[in-house]
Design a protein around this motif. Sequence first.
Motif, PDB file in Angstrom:
ATOM      1  N   THR A 212       0.829  -1.206   0.000  1.00  0.00           N
ATOM      2  CA  THR A 212       0.000   0.000   0.000  1.00  0.00           C
ATOM      3  C   THR A 212       0.865   1.259   0.000  1.00  0.00           C
ATOM      4  O   THR A 212       0.669   2.194  -0.789  1.00  0.00           O
ATOM      5  CB  THR A 212      -0.923   0.004   1.242  1.00  0.00           C
ATOM      6  OG1 THR A 212      -1.786  -1.131   1.168  1.00  0.00           O
ATOM      7  CG2 THR A 212      -1.741   1.287   1.319  1.00  0.00           C
ATOM      8  N   HIS A 213       1.846   1.269   0.873  1.00  0.00           N
ATOM      9  CA  HIS A 213       2.688   2.470   0.963  1.00  0.00           C
ATOM     10  C   HIS A 213       3.673   2.550  -0.204  1.00  0.00           C
ATOM     11  O   HIS A 213       4.070   3.656  -0.589  1.00  0.00           O
ATOM     12  CB  HIS A 213       3.405   2.492   2.315  1.00  0.00           C
ATOM     13  CG  HIS A 213       2.491   2.878   3.438  1.00  0.00           C
ATOM     14  ND1 HIS A 213       2.206   4.185   3.754  1.00  0.00           N
ATOM     15  CD2 HIS A 213       1.753   2.110   4.292  1.00  0.00           C
ATOM     16  CE1 HIS A 213       1.358   4.220   4.766  1.00  0.00           C
ATOM     17  NE2 HIS A 213       1.051   2.966   5.116  1.00  0.00           N
ATOM     18  N   THR A 214       4.051   1.399  -0.736  1.00  0.00           N
ATOM     19  CA  THR A 214       4.881   1.435  -1.948  1.00  0.00           C
ATOM     20  C   THR A 214       4.130   2.134  -3.075  1.00  0.00           C
ATOM     21  O   THR A 214       4.659   3.015  -3.765  1.00  0.00           O
ATOM     22  CB  THR A 214       5.259   0.011  -2.375  1.00  0.00           C
ATOM     23  OG1 THR A 214       6.063  -0.563  -1.357  1.00  0.00           O
ATOM     24  CG2 THR A 214       6.019  -0.006  -3.689  1.00  0.00           C
ATOM     25  N   HIS A 215       2.885   1.740  -3.241  1.00  0.00           N
ATOM     26  CA  HIS A 215       2.076   2.336  -4.306  1.00  0.00           C
ATOM     27  C   HIS A 215       1.829   3.825  -4.044  1.00  0.00           C
ATOM     28  O   HIS A 215       1.816   4.640  -4.970  1.00  0.00           O
ATOM     29  CB  HIS A 215       0.753   1.580  -4.444  1.00  0.00           C
ATOM     30  CG  HIS A 215       0.935   0.195  -4.978  1.00  0.00           C
ATOM     31  ND1 HIS A 215       0.092  -0.850  -4.650  1.00  0.00           N
ATOM     32  CD2 HIS A 215       1.888  -0.345  -5.784  1.00  0.00           C
ATOM     33  CE1 HIS A 215       0.510  -1.957  -5.260  1.00  0.00           C
ATOM     34  NE2 HIS A 215       1.599  -1.663  -5.948  1.00  0.00           N
ATOM     35  N   GLU A 216       1.633   4.179  -2.788  1.00  0.00           N
ATOM     36  CA  GLU A 216       1.436   5.588  -2.456  1.00  0.00           C
ATOM     37  C   GLU A 216       2.680   6.406  -2.811  1.00  0.00           C
ATOM     38  O   GLU A 216       2.595   7.497  -3.365  1.00  0.00           O
ATOM     39  CB  GLU A 216       1.104   5.751  -0.966  1.00  0.00           C
ATOM     40  CG  GLU A 216      -0.372   5.608  -0.651  1.00  0.00           C
ATOM     41  CD  GLU A 216      -1.200   6.630  -1.420  1.00  0.00           C
ATOM     42  OE1 GLU A 216      -1.093   7.834  -1.130  1.00  0.00           O
ATOM     43  OE2 GLU A 216      -1.951   6.221  -2.337  1.00  0.00           O
TER      44      GLU A 216
END
Lengths: 241, 599
Positions: A212-216
């Motif tokens: 999730t945070h990678t994509h963010e």
Amino acid sequence: MKRFRILLTWAPLCAALLIGCERGGTPEDGKPSATAATASTASGTSPIEDYRKERMKEAMRGLRYEKGYVELDPEQAPAIGEEVRNETYEGLLSKGRTELDSGLSVEAIGTFTRAVIHSPQLAPAYEALGDALITKGRVNESQAAYTSAMGVADDSAELRFKVAQNIQRSGDLDGQIAAYGRVLELDPNHAEAHSRIAIAYYYKEEYAAAWTHTHEAERLGGVVPPQFRGMLSAKLAEPTN
Amino acid sequence: MRRSTSMMNRNGRLAAAAAVAALSGWASAQVDVGPQVRIDVAGGTFAANETTMAASDGNPLEIVGAWNDWRRSGGNEVINMGVALTLNGGVSWTDFLVRPPQANQSGVEGDPMTAADPRTGYLWVGAISFAGNGGIYVARKAPGAQNFEASVMARTTGGADKCWMAAGRAHDNPNATRVYIAYNEGVITSTDMGQTWGAPRSLGSGIGFLPRVGPNGEVYVAYWDFGNGVLMRRSLDGGTTFGNAIRIATRLDTWGTQDGSRFPGNMRVPPMNYIAVDPNDGTLYCIYFDTTNRQNNNYNVDLYFCRSTDRGDTWTTPRVINGDGNPPGDQFWPWFEVDAEGRLHLTFFDSRHTNQNDNTTNGMFDNYYAISEDRGDSWIEFRLTPNSWNCNNDGLNRGQQFIGDYNGLAVAGDVVYPCYLSTQNGDPDIFTNIITVGGEPQPGACCFRDGSCADLLREDCAAQGGTWRFGTNCGAFSCPQPGACCLNDEDCASLIESECLSSGGTFLGEGADCRNACPCDAIKKFRARCKDNGEIVAKVVYRDNSHDGEFVTISVDSQNFNVIVLNGKAKLFACCYTGGHTVRLVDPGCFDPIDVGCP
């Protein structure tokens, strides 16, 4: 001198930021003597450390860090304050930054210490002092300096980011996630904060959150370290949505 | 990463042969790992750590290692730079201390560094004297010399920290060498083989500045920014200017310079970064160590590798290159070199052989050697230590253990020399192994002092006093030729360049003849004639009067005459001669003899 009566007390801030404010020096574990050839000083420390310690001690003279924030040392600071009275705060900051950029970390610590003593109500010297202290492995003192900077100035995402980096160094994954989360509270578009949170979740084996945070981070135009994507994919296939 | 398979042969050596290679799918090199050789023997049981080692194809039989050495300690710690030197390819070693000039000595002289010049075969050692009047000092050794010369201060400063050095061809002259030292204050450069040094060129804040020289004299300096950055700066003008920082990689994890919490034991493990350059095509490689994951609250630290084929502009994605145990151990403090064949040779510490937690005091470690023949795509590993050793046996009585901050390795021709600490004998000792890579030994060009060349095996060349060159022969390689060398006493001698420089002389070039114009000589003119009365008059004219009172020796045929110098001139009047004669300036001997004709 009025400036020396300023007492910086940001202990509540320490607690709020989940950072260790009560830490002291290097931990020692009472290691037994090793061999008959063991060499030691009377104090049980090496002369190489003594030499550097003396330089650092002199550079740091005038400030105290034991409480997790920076205090003026009532015994040392007044005399130093007199010494720097005719110097300008900006001049000291500039000198210290030049020293730090020239690899003269100890000298920079000394100069930023004097800048803090010169004008303890101003934040930039604390932040610069925190930057310099980390170059000598003084993570706790660096954190104390950042904490004080946050206490005397408007909060900023970049300062919170530095605090989070120090927590990352300590290996506290939950603290790291929380601290980088506080960066995002001020700057929701801080891609690197997302990247660092992703890595912390990866280490915690919470791979979905890491994605999730990678994509963010990537959505915001940042990049995660390229090796990280492969490592994360090996643990959990990248979600398609 | 494949786990390697190792075999012990009858000589106690570890050998990887074609069968093993086939088993692992690995390339074809034959690797013969010789037994451990302790090289700090005179250090007894005193503490020693933080190793470095250097050698080059320019002089592959001479290898130098160095470390922090506590042999002079009594009740208190006294730290010096211990140095081990072999002149015969590691068959025998001698170890001793190399200290700074007396005025700059201190009780703590450490952070050792070494370098070797592939062009001339020179070696250097150096370290930091940690005192207000201390700083960075270096000593050099010429090929063939038995000892290092007296050390010189490269930089007098009380604030120096971790230095490393490198030597290589100058960017603007393939026949000149530049020597570099990088440290916290920047990069300093020497253009006279390490005798004098310039002022530092700052590279900004960072630590672990490691210089390397590429095949065209390009200079690369890797460093760590104390955070997530694995960085490098590049100079294409011989260290005069450096470009902006280039990011090689971004770390996932990071920790402070004094922190060792990611590892078993109670010592600091600064995560510095390491680069090396292919001496042929300039390919850059980087290895650093970082946390891959955490298992049961233990960090799993691995070696990460990446590569650049555009002088550092872009890098491949870092990937783990080490093997491991189950549960995984930690691999750290890599040091690697690239040989003339493009093979990568790596050494590192490794905790894989002991199931241990990061919070244990008695951290158990081994040392490993690994080789890659395919530019880092695959590696084969060898365990060098017979048993895991305990970091608590560091020989020191400190609150925190200390096993140094890095390892070392040198490669010369097809022989590799890792240099590492092990406490396997209960105290900290420094070891190397002679690791031979390749098949049967091949002859190489062996250069002699008179400039002649013979194709000999490495050992035979050493036995005959020659300098051996790896991977070439006399048909393809031009040995250094002697030339006029102006010595300090104003004499001229015919020497090869390295001998000339080690003698403190000025080399006038290969083939330059001492008998011809000799600018090293203080003599401006030498003249001789025979007068009508049969008197031979010879005159020596100096450039100034500084030699007044000295004698020159002039001969007429075989008869010598000592003539005093007055007012910058020495005049010989010799009587009386008939017919032809030869007048020679015997001492100093810089001029061609003169034939004179008498009535």
